[in-house]
Design a protein around this motif. Structure first.
Motif, mmCIF file in Angstrom:
data_model
loop_
_atom_site.group_PDB
_atom_site.id
_atom_site.type_symbol
_atom_site.label_atom_id
_atom_site.label_comp_id
_atom_site.label_asym_id
_atom_site.label_seq_id
_atom_site.Cartn_x
_atom_site.Cartn_y
_atom_site.Cartn_z
ATOM 1 N N LYS A 499 25.647 -11.936 -31.050
ATOM 2 C CA LYS A 499 24.868 -11.414 -31.869
ATOM 3 C C LYS A 499 23.421 -11.649 -31.312
ATOM 4 O O LYS A 499 23.280 -12.474 -30.850
ATOM 5 C CB LYS A 499 24.809 -12.087 -33.146
ATOM 6 N N GLY A 500 22.453 -10.705 -31.490
ATOM 7 C CA GLY A 500 21.246 -11.129 -30.927
ATOM 8 C C GLY A 500 20.030 -9.945 -30.956
ATOM 9 O O GLY A 500 20.544 -8.875 -31.226
ATOM 10 N N TRP A 501 19.155 -9.989 -30.232
ATOM 11 C CA TRP A 501 18.079 -9.054 -29.845
ATOM 12 C C TRP A 501 18.422 -8.483 -28.323
ATOM 13 O O TRP A 501 18.281 -9.315 -27.515
ATOM 14 C CB TRP A 501 16.756 -9.750 -30.050
ATOM 15 N N TYR A 502 18.167 -7.268 -28.203
ATOM 16 C CA TYR A 502 18.324 -6.743 -26.978
ATOM 17 C C TYR A 502 17.233 -5.612 -26.908
ATOM 18 O O TYR A 502 16.808 -5.340 -27.605
ATOM 19 C CB TYR A 502 19.753 -6.082 -26.884
ATOM 20 N N ALA A 517 4.065 -7.818 -22.569
ATOM 21 C CA ALA A 517 3.579 -7.629 -23.840
ATOM 22 C C ALA A 517 4.672 -8.600 -24.967
ATOM 23 O O ALA A 517 4.098 -8.634 -26.245
ATOM 24 C CB ALA A 517 3.643 -6.237 -24.274
ATOM 25 N N THR A 518 5.752 -8.635 -24.632
ATOM 26 C CA THR A 518 6.679 -9.503 -25.884
ATOM 27 C C THR A 518 6.630 -11.021 -25.536
ATOM 28 O O THR A 518 5.865 -11.189 -24.755
ATOM 29 C CB THR A 518 8.125 -8.918 -25.396
ATOM 30 N N ARG A 519 7.390 -11.564 -26.428
ATOM 31 C CA ARG A 519 7.153 -13.042 -26.473
ATOM 32 C C ARG A 519 7.862 -13.828 -25.145
ATOM 33 O O ARG A 519 8.689 -13.454 -24.723
ATOM 34 C CB ARG A 519 8.062 -13.532 -27.616
ATOM 35 N N GLY A 566 15.113 -0.713 -33.592
ATOM 36 C CA GLY A 566 13.797 0.008 -34.025
ATOM 37 C C GLY A 566 13.262 0.815 -32.375
ATOM 38 O O GLY A 566 13.292 0.190 -31.415
ATOM 39 N N MET A 567 13.012 1.978 -32.776
ATOM 40 C CA MET A 567 12.499 2.712 -31.450
ATOM 41 C C MET A 567 10.986 2.483 -31.208
ATOM 42 O O MET A 567 10.107 2.679 -32.332
ATOM 43 C CB MET A 567 12.567 4.212 -31.865
ATOM 44 N N VAL A 568 10.726 1.981 -30.044
ATOM 45 C CA VAL A 568 9.203 1.352 -29.827
ATOM 46 C C VAL A 568 8.740 2.196 -28.637
ATOM 47 O O VAL A 568 9.374 2.620 -27.571
ATOM 48 C CB VAL A 568 9.507 -0.168 -29.002
ATOM 49 N N ALA A 569 7.547 2.986 -29.271
ATOM 50 C CA ALA A 569 6.826 3.891 -28.348
ATOM 51 C C ALA A 569 5.785 3.322 -27.420
ATOM 52 O O ALA A 569 5.106 2.234 -28.040
ATOM 53 C CB ALA A 569 6.043 4.968 -29.019
ATOM 54 N N VAL A 619 7.717 -5.871 -37.549
ATOM 55 C CA VAL A 619 8.478 -5.820 -36.451
ATOM 56 C C VAL A 619 7.773 -5.966 -35.176
ATOM 57 O O VAL A 619 8.282 -6.704 -34.313
ATOM 58 C CB VAL A 619 8.967 -4.198 -36.338
ATOM 59 N N HIS A 620 6.565 -5.642 -35.019
ATOM 60 C CA HIS A 620 5.699 -5.845 -33.906
ATOM 61 C C HIS A 620 5.590 -7.557 -33.639
ATOM 62 O O HIS A 620 5.709 -7.994 -32.579
ATOM 63 C CB HIS A 620 4.566 -5.475 -33.876
ATOM 64 N N GLU A 621 5.440 -8.158 -34.591
ATOM 65 C CA GLU A 621 5.095 -9.657 -34.577
ATOM 66 C C GLU A 621 6.580 -10.424 -34.111
ATOM 67 O O GLU A 621 6.441 -11.109 -33.317
ATOM 68 C CB GLU A 621 4.702 -10.123 -35.980
ATOM 69 N N LEU A 622 7.724 -9.809 -34.603
ATOM 70 C CA LEU A 622 8.834 -10.334 -34.035
ATOM 71 C C LEU A 622 8.882 -10.310 -32.492
ATOM 72 O O LEU A 622 9.533 -11.108 -31.867
ATOM 73 C CB LEU A 622 10.158 -9.669 -34.721
ATOM 74 N N LEU A 623 8.645 -8.891 -32.280
ATOM 75 C CA LEU A 623 8.889 -8.833 -30.741
ATOM 76 C C LEU A 623 7.713 -9.465 -29.748
ATOM 77 O O LEU A 623 7.715 -9.542 -28.627
ATOM 78 C CB LEU A 623 8.858 -7.330 -30.192
#
Length: 660
Positions: A499-502, A517-519, A566-569, A619-623
């Motif tokens: 489980k997690g973020w991909y 740009a990400t964490r 989430g679809m990130v553009a 969502v942006h803050e999370l990423l």
């Protein structure tokens, strides 16, 4: 003087004039200002359409000086650039104003005005109605046939192209934009369609522009598609030379338009986003149905808004004066159709060909003189006008682009394969016509890792073994730009995957930019068993079900599936580089990607749902995203659906006689 310069004074005058003319010519190749710093809002400068080089013979004592000509050109360029900046600024203003947040939602109606729910079916009253053919949907097909090949086969290769006929045109619309079923419970009855729509409101309309087709029209024509009747409404006949003069044999056009009011009735000012999601879903649906017939599709993106308006016969809607604030009242003109895009449908394997947009635009300009049949039906008695929608739609209208050279047709590229056995052996028609948006997920269904990877392989824009950037696979090949949309994925119930973020990187040119740009704590590691040509990366391991739910407006459906995303553009840089007209196109790309997720889910035996309600900046803050370089535009969830047994399904055709 033909015989030469007679005097010294005449000779010096000649040299002076020659030098003056050379200065004018040189000014065209020199920068008109110092370059701007990298972080400034720099835009591509459009070539001026009326720069003039004055020949020597035209100079006289009253001729404008080189500096005055240069200043005039510079002023025009500055005005053009300022206009571009204002349009991009309007798109950014709309986007940020219509974000949802934990503390507040974007503006919308405080309740649903059921008495004024828009009619989901546009009709052109008194236009001739031309019925299309129907095809079996419930009869099981156990082998590849001309009528409906297996779903998964289309990602490997396309069948030989079929000729344009009453039957093939009927099949194209039947498997892309037609009614797929009717639902009923209690005193309520409503329709579902092959192409999904936010809230099932269906702002999208379609037009067929085609050469003569036996049993439909003896002349080339423009027709509106009426999904409730599965028929074409003949709007106009067009000049006989239109197709042979400009397009390859056995090709035709499909125009797409949006009625913003249908979506705004429920969702308020955020509706403009959802309308453009739906355009993308329609493009994806058309591309898949066309592939079944051996046809390729491509956006004709050189056309401008005005060209599309004339081509589809939409210039006759009354002008709509945009108010300065949201207002409620009777505004029949708010039901106009906004032309979005034009799709060229042509035989797979066609050679590159020229599309002369300048001459096409000139011919289409004469369409205003055609005899247009039918008048649009009324959709609601009263309306609410969300002014920012219409100001933004005005700002993102695309101008005509005079492109030179061949219309490049990318060679069909097959998608990657790692788990062909994941698919249940459904035909393409079974998948597209039985697709449904899940209302709830069961929170139990699991997916194996190889199926998860296989779904994502079909979400990639480029062919297997290639660096992913160019959109050449089905159905993304319909789009005319390189991929700008990625996917941040929450894995909940995938066997063999923590489980997690991909993160799925759909344009690998953006990889390093995304990492920056990400964490900083994100790992960016390839997960176990991931195919080499699948650019999927694990960011962090965590049970993120509750987080996914909160970010998607506290909806359980985002946490109860196998995975959500989430679809990130690649956002503001794309608008700055290409223009404000790319704003809706980014949403179109998310819609095409969403269409693939819908079909993939159903092809492996589960379900999916698009999620338009999510908290943008959290969502942006999370990423870890800051500013507007990357923005989340659309959320999605895939998993086991919960069926509501209180709702009864009815066949699509013949459907109930009511409109809604």
């Amino acid at each position: 003087m033909e015989g030469g310069i007679a005097t010294k004074s005449g000779f010096f005058l000649f040299l002076l004039l020659l030098l003056q003319n050379l200065l004018v010519m040189a000014s065209k190749f020199l920068p008109s200002r110092l370059p701007l710093p990298l972080n400034s809002p720099r835009f591509h400068r459009l070539p001026s359409t009326n720069k003039t080089m004055i020949p020597i013979a035209s100079f006289s004592s009253s001729s404008p000086s080189a500096s005055s000509v240069d200043n005039s050109v510079r002023k025009q360029e500055e005005e053009e650039e300022e206009e571009l900046q204002e349009k991009v600024a309007q798109a950014l203003t709309f986007h940020h104003q219509t974000k949802h947040g934990f503390a507040n939602y974007a503006r919308g109606p405080r309740g649903l005005d059921w008495a004024n729910q828009p009619n989901p079916f546009r009709r052109y009253i008194s236009a001739p109605l031309l019925p299309l053919l129907h095809f079996p949907t419930n009869k099981p097909i156990v082998a590849v046939t001309d009528d409906a090949p297996f779903y998964s086969s289309l990602f490997h290769s396309l069948p030989p192209p079929k000729p344009i006929s009453h039957s093939t045109i009927s099949q194209l619309f039947f498997d892309s934009l037609a009614v797929s079923a009717w639902k009923t419970t209690g005193f309520s009855t409503w329709s579902l369609r092959v192409n999904p729509s936010s809230g099932n409101l269906h702002p999208t309309e379609a037009y067929l522009i085609a050469p003569p087709i036996q049993s439909i029209s003896d002349s080339p024509f423009v027709a509106h598609y009426a999904p409730k009747e599965h028929s074409l409404e003949l709007r106009a006949t067009i000049p006989s030379g239109f197709f042979p003069d400009f397009f390859p044999d056995n090709s035709f056009l499909i125009g797409i338009s949006s009625i913003f009011w249908r979506e705004a009735w429920k969702y308020g000012e955020r509706a403009f986003r959802y309308c453009n999601h739906d355009v993308g879903h329609a493009i994806g649906a058309i591309a898949m149905a066309a592939a079944t017939l051996g046809w390729d599709v491509k956006l004709l993106d050189g056309f401008g808004y005005k060209d599309l308006e004339k081509l589809m016969g939409l210039q006759f809607f009354p002008d709509f004066k945009i108010p300065s604030r949201p207002i409620k009242g009777k505004f029949p003109e708010i039901e106009f159709e906004h032309p979005d895009c034009l799709i060229l449908v042509f035989p797979n394997g066609s050679n590159p060909f020229d599309v002369n947009y300048k001459e096409l635009s000139s011919v289409v300009n004469e369409f205003t003189n055609l005899e247009w049949k039918g008048r649009p039906n009324s959709l609601s008695k009263e309306h609410i006008c969300w002014d920012i929608i219409y100001r933004t739609a005005e700002a993102v209208k695309k101008p005509l682009t005079i492109q030179k050279g061949e219309f490049l047709v990318d060679q069909f590229k097959s998608s990657g394969i790692c788990s062909e056995n994941s698919y249940k052996g459904f035909t393409i028609r079974e998948v597209v016509r039985k697709r449904r948006s899940a209302v709830d997920m069961d929170g139990v269904t699991v997916m194996d890792r190889q199926t998860f990877y296989q779904i994502l392989l079909h979400c990639l824009p480029s062919g297997k073994g290639e660096k992913h950037r160019r959109q050449s696979t089905l159905p993304f090949r319909a789009l005319s730009w390189d991929a700008e949309v990625h996917a941040a994925i929450f894995v909940h119930r995938v066997i063999g995957l923590p489980k997690g973020w991909y993160f799925l990187v759909r344009n690998e040119d953006h990889l390093e930019e995304l990492k920056m740009a990400t964490r900083s704590e994100f790992k960016w590691e390839k997960p176990e068993g991931c195919p080499d040509d699948l650019p999927l990366y694990k960011l962090a391991s965590s049970d993120c079900r509750e987080l996914a739910k909160r970010l998607s407006c506290h909806q359980d459906i985002a946490s109860d599936g196998c995975f959500s995303l989430g679809m990130v553009a690649h956002f503001e840089p794309t608008l700055v580089e290409k223009g404000a007209w790319m704003y809706p196109r980014l949403f179109w790309e998310t819609g095409v990607l969403g269409q693939v997720l819908y079909l993939e889910a159903h092809a492996v035996g589960i379900s999916a749902t698009g999620i338009g309600c999510f908290f943008d900046d959290p969502v942006h803050e999370l990423l870890g995203f800051r500013g507007s370089k990357f923005q989340s535009l659309y959320h999605f969830t895939v998993g086991g659906p919960v069926l509501d047994k209180r709702i009864m399904s009815l066949p699509a055709y013949p459907g109930p006689s009511i409109d809604a």
